[in-house]
Design an enzyme around this catalytic site. Sequence first.
Site, PDB file in Angstrom:
ATOM      1  N   TYR A 150      16.649  30.111   6.654  1.00 53.64           N
ATOM      2  CA  TYR A 150      15.435  30.816   7.094  1.00 53.64           C
ATOM      3  C   TYR A 150      15.485  31.074   8.585  1.00 53.64           C
ATOM      4  CZ  TYR A 150      13.087  30.033   2.630  1.00 53.64           C
ATOM      5  OH  TYR A 150      12.736  30.036   1.313  1.00 53.64           O
TER       6      TYR A 150
ATOM      7  N   LYS B 246       0.847  -1.204   0.000  1.00 54.66           N
ATOM      8  CA  LYS B 246       0.000   0.000   0.000  1.00 54.66           C
ATOM      9  C   LYS B 246       0.880   1.251   0.000  1.00 54.66           C
ATOM     10  CE  LYS B 246      -0.158  -0.455   5.001  1.00 54.66           C
ATOM     11  NZ  LYS B 246      -0.912  -0.945   6.159  1.00 54.66           N
TER      12      LYS B 246
HETATM   13  C1  PLP Z   1      -0.006  -1.928   6.788  1.00 56.72           C
HETATM   14  C2  PLP Z   1      -0.547  -3.215   7.258  1.00 56.72           C
HETATM   15  C3  PLP Z   1       0.282  -4.331   7.433  1.00 56.72           C
HETATM   16  C4  PLP Z   1       1.799  -4.278   7.328  1.00 56.72           C
HETATM   17  O1  PLP Z   1       2.324  -3.782   8.517  1.00 56.72           O
HETATM   18  P1  PLP Z   1       3.930  -3.657   8.738  1.00 56.72           P
HETATM   19  O2  PLP Z   1       4.060  -3.140  10.124  1.00 56.72           O
HETATM   20  O3  PLP Z   1       4.401  -2.667   7.731  1.00 56.72           O
HETATM   21  O4  PLP Z   1       4.478  -4.999   8.532  1.00 56.72           O
HETATM   22  C5  PLP Z   1      -0.320  -5.544   7.733  1.00 56.72           C
HETATM   23  N1  PLP Z   1      -1.660  -5.635   7.894  1.00 56.72           N
HETATM   24  C6  PLP Z   1      -2.475  -4.574   7.778  1.00 56.72           C
HETATM   25  C7  PLP Z   1      -3.941  -4.743   7.982  1.00 56.72           C
HETATM   26  C8  PLP Z   1      -1.959  -3.326   7.466  1.00 56.72           C
HETATM   27  O5  PLP Z   1      -2.768  -2.275   7.373  1.00 56.72           O
END
Ligand code: PLP
Length: 357
Positions: A254, A35
């Site tokens: 800045y 994702k």
């Molecule tokens: C993002 C996510 C993961 C992965 O988690 P990590 O900590 O990056 O391994 C797994 N399951 C769900 C439901 C998630 O939203």
Amino acid sequence: MTRAAQAIIDLGALQHNLRKVRVAAPGRRVMAVIKANGYGHGIITVARALGDADAYAVACLDEAMSLREAGITQPIVLLEGFFSAAELPILVRENIVTVVHHHYQLEMLEQGGLNGALRVWIKVDSGMHRLGFAPEAVAAVWQRLQSCGGVSVIGFMSHLASADEPHDDTTRQQISRFNDALAALPGERSLANSAGILAWSATQNDWVRPGIMLYGVSPFAGQTGADLGLQPVMSLQSQLIAIHPRRRGERIGYGGDYVCPADMTVGVVAIGYGDGYPRHIRPGAPVLVNGRRAPLIARVSMDMLCVDLRDQAAARCGDSVSLWGPELPVEEVAAAAGTIPYELLCRVTARVRKQTR
Ligand SMILES: *Cc1c(COP(=O)(O)O)cnc(C)c1O
């Protein structure tokens, strides 16, 4: 190409890290979590490199469609499920699996009209209290889905809230709530994120869902991916575009926040918060110039940041600078910025060119 800011994506490291998942969770199927544009690494690039995964997990249909449009045919799971009934025919047509986490989704499925098979995971709230059905409601949800035409339930998924803290009792409670709720129900089970895979073998079940560890980054505070045998996938790089001698008392950047404590050499690097480098990182945070640490000074600006080159007399304009990567763990940079590596990786902006290696 004009500007040097780039993220180098090491495909071999991605594959190495997937093998590490298989070693840590032998015999389990792997849903590679890609994702948020593959945690900022480029969703298509990551998916292609991880072609050995058993499925991909993304947050939403748009992310799944970007994979399908790139010709990726493996199973894809939507971790937040669908948001409207209009998505359902697309899920069926594109063979995309969805999570069902809420009653409104259940009702949409009961309204029917699916002309084909939709495969779903039921999301159980085992204690994170974000998404999912309460453990005591799960059997009834499963029963109702059995009566929906065209829907087949793969199994049950839940998410761990504190698996990165090996001594926190929350995970133990989540494991037992999850297992107890499902004791009498058929189907596959999935509970483990990266921290679960590495620290809680009882969470591994049928499917594991690694995200951050695939990118070579540790889910645990105070440990790096390398400490866990993982290989960092992203190197964020740029170059020195100016070097200036400055007088003691001169102010830099800045607000003039940084006052030169002595006559000194200051370097300017072509990368800033417009590229996703954290503006609020603490002064003195490390930056690598030609592979050697130089402290960051002055406020990070949109396109540039400044470094103290007093220890680097040989540095020249055009020299390479690394903001994080195998030689400078993103975990350390995140700690200096008061955040987690997940956020730094996801926030690398589209302006940064991605190069694979
Ligand atoms: C993002 C996510 C993961 C992965 O988690 P990590 O900590 O990056 O391994 C797994 N399951 C769900 C439901 C998630 O939203």
